[in-house]
Design an enzyme around this catalytic site. Structure first.
Site, PDB file in Angstrom:
ATOM      1  N   ASP A   1      -2.833   0.909   6.625  1.00  0.00           N
ATOM      2  CA  ASP A   1      -1.864   0.700   5.564  1.00  0.00           C
ATOM      3  C   ASP A   1      -1.838  -1.053   5.519  1.00  0.00           C
ATOM      4  O   ASP A   1      -1.585  -1.511   4.259  1.00  0.00           O
ATOM      5  CB  ASP A   1      -0.681   1.421   5.821  1.00  0.00           C
ATOM      6  CG  ASP A   1      -0.836   2.758   6.296  1.00  0.00           C
ATOM      7  OD1 ASP A   1      -1.049   3.717   5.768  1.00  0.00           O
ATOM      8  OD2 ASP A   1      -1.011   2.724   7.456  1.00  0.00           O
TER       9      ASP A   1
ATOM     10  N   GLU B   1      -2.585  -1.444  -5.270  1.00  0.00           N
ATOM     11  CA  GLU B   1      -3.784  -0.773  -5.671  1.00  0.00           C
ATOM     12  C   GLU B   1      -3.751   0.328  -6.737  1.00  0.00           C
ATOM     13  O   GLU B   1      -2.665   0.930  -6.774  1.00  0.00           O
ATOM     14  CB  GLU B   1      -4.488  -0.005  -4.384  1.00  0.00           C
ATOM     15  CG  GLU B   1      -6.118   0.246  -4.547  1.00  0.00           C
ATOM     16  CD  GLU B   1      -6.667   1.027  -3.390  1.00  0.00           C
ATOM     17  OE1 GLU B   1      -6.575   0.459  -2.276  1.00  0.00           O
ATOM     18  OE2 GLU B   1      -7.156   1.958  -3.528  1.00  0.00           O
TER      19      GLU B   1
ATOM     20  N   ASP C   1       0.966  -1.099   0.088  1.00  0.00           N
ATOM     21  CA  ASP C   1       0.003   0.006   0.025  1.00  0.00           C
ATOM     22  C   ASP C   1       0.898   1.420   0.108  1.00  0.00           C
ATOM     23  O   ASP C   1       1.428   1.698   0.877  1.00  0.00           O
ATOM     24  CB  ASP C   1      -0.717  -0.151   1.184  1.00  0.00           C
ATOM     25  CG  ASP C   1      -1.768   1.064   1.300  1.00  0.00           C
ATOM     26  OD1 ASP C   1      -2.483   1.413   0.311  1.00  0.00           O
ATOM     27  OD2 ASP C   1      -1.749   1.942   2.298  1.00  0.00           O
TER      28      ASP C   1
END
Lengths: 172, 172
Positions: free
Chosen positions: B141, B67, B7
Site C-alpha cells: 500500500d 491511481e 493508495d
C-alpha cells in the site's frame, strides 16, 4: 420513523423521504440533485457531499436506505464510478450519525411487489398505489430512491412487529 | 511542490508525501491508515475521511496523486468497494481545495521504470534507488502510494520545464 432513500449517481442522485408508521407510508418529499457536467470528479463528489449534508439537515431522517451495487457487474466502469458517489453518501450519513441500510436490487423488488424480478414499470405502478401518488414516480432516480426507502420501511416494520426478518440485509 | 500519494482501500490506505523539485524527489513521510474490521462500511468510510483530513492538515500537500481504478475489472466487487474509499478521499481533497491527479496503473509503472508492464519488485527497487531508501518500500500500500506520487512528480516536472506531457492523465 422517517426514512430517506437515496439512489447514488455521479451525475444525478435521486432521493425520497418517507414517513413510515407500522402499516402506512407517506411521501414527504422527493427529487434529484445533479452535478455540473464540466466539473472534475472530485468537485462532483464534493457537490454531492454538500447536497447530502443539506438534505440530512433539512429532512432529519432516522435512517437512510440505499441499494447495494454488487449487482451491476455487467457495467464495471459505471459501477465503480457509482461506488465513488455511494461512498461519499455513506460517509456523510455516518458523519451525521445516521444509520444506513443497504438492500440488494432483488430484495427491494421482492419487498415491494413480492417478485424479485419485477419490471421497472411494475415497481413504479406498485409505488404509485402504495403511496397514493397522482402519477407514476419519475424520473427513474426518484423511483429507485422511493423503492429503497419503501423496502427499508417494510424491513423495519417487520422487526418492530417481531415478524419474519431473517433476510434483512444490512451491509456490514 | 509537495505531493501526497494515496493508495485507497476500505481496510488499509497507503500514503506517501514527497517534496518534489525539478529534478529531485525526497520522501517526507509515508505510512498506512487502517479501519477496524468490525465496523460497518459507512463507519469505515468515515474513519478514512477523518484520517485524510488529518493528513491534509498535517502535511499540507499542493497536490494529491491517486491511481485510477478502471483497470481492476477482473475483481469488480473489490473495485467497487475501493471506489467507495476512493470517492471519499477525492471528496475530502476537493473540500480542502487541493488538486487531485489520477493516473492509470500502466502510466505509473511507465513513468517510474520506463516500462508500463514492470513487475511489483521492479517498481519497488526503482523507488528505493530514486529516493535513496535504506530498504525496499513496504507494505505494498505504501509502495503504491509512493509510486503514484512519483509519477505525479514526473508529470508535473514535465509540464514545468515545458517537456512532453501529452499523456498526462488527469481524471476530469
Amino acid at each position: 420513523m422517517r426514512i430517506l432513500g437515496i439512489d447514488p449517481g455521479l451525475q444525478v442522485c435521486g432521493y425520497a423521504c418517507l414517513e413510515a408508521d407500522r402499516d402506512t407510508e407517506r411521501l414527504i418529499e422527493a427529487g434529484v440533485f445533479k452535478t455540473s457536467s464540466d466539473l472534475s470528479i472530485e468537485a462532483k463528489l464534493n457537490q454531492i457531499a454538500e447536497d447530502v449534508d443539506l438534505l440530512l439537515e433539512k429532512l432529519r431522517p432516522g435512517m437512510v436506505a440505499v441499494e447495494q451495487l454488487y449487482s451491476h457487474y455487467t457495467h464495471p466502469r459505471t459501477a465503480i464510478l457509482m461506488g465513488h458517489a455511494r461512498g461519499v453518501i455513506l460517509q456523510r450519513c455516518a458523519q451525521a450519525g445516521i444509520e444506513v441500510k443497504s438492500f440488494s436490487a432483488t430484495r427491494i423488488k421482492k419487498s415491494i411487489t413480492g417478485n424479485g424480478r419485477a419490471s421497472k414499470e411494475q415497481i413504479q405502478k406498485t409505488i404509485q398505489t402504495i403511496l397514493s401518488l397522482p402519477q407514476l414516480p419519475e424520473p427513474s432516480d426518484v423511483a429507485d430512491a422511493i423503492a429503497a426507502a419503501l423496502c427499508c420501511a417494510n424491513e423495519v416494520s417487520n422487526i418492530l412487529v417481531g415478524g419474519a426478518s431473517p433476510t434483512l440485509q444490512s451491509q456490514k
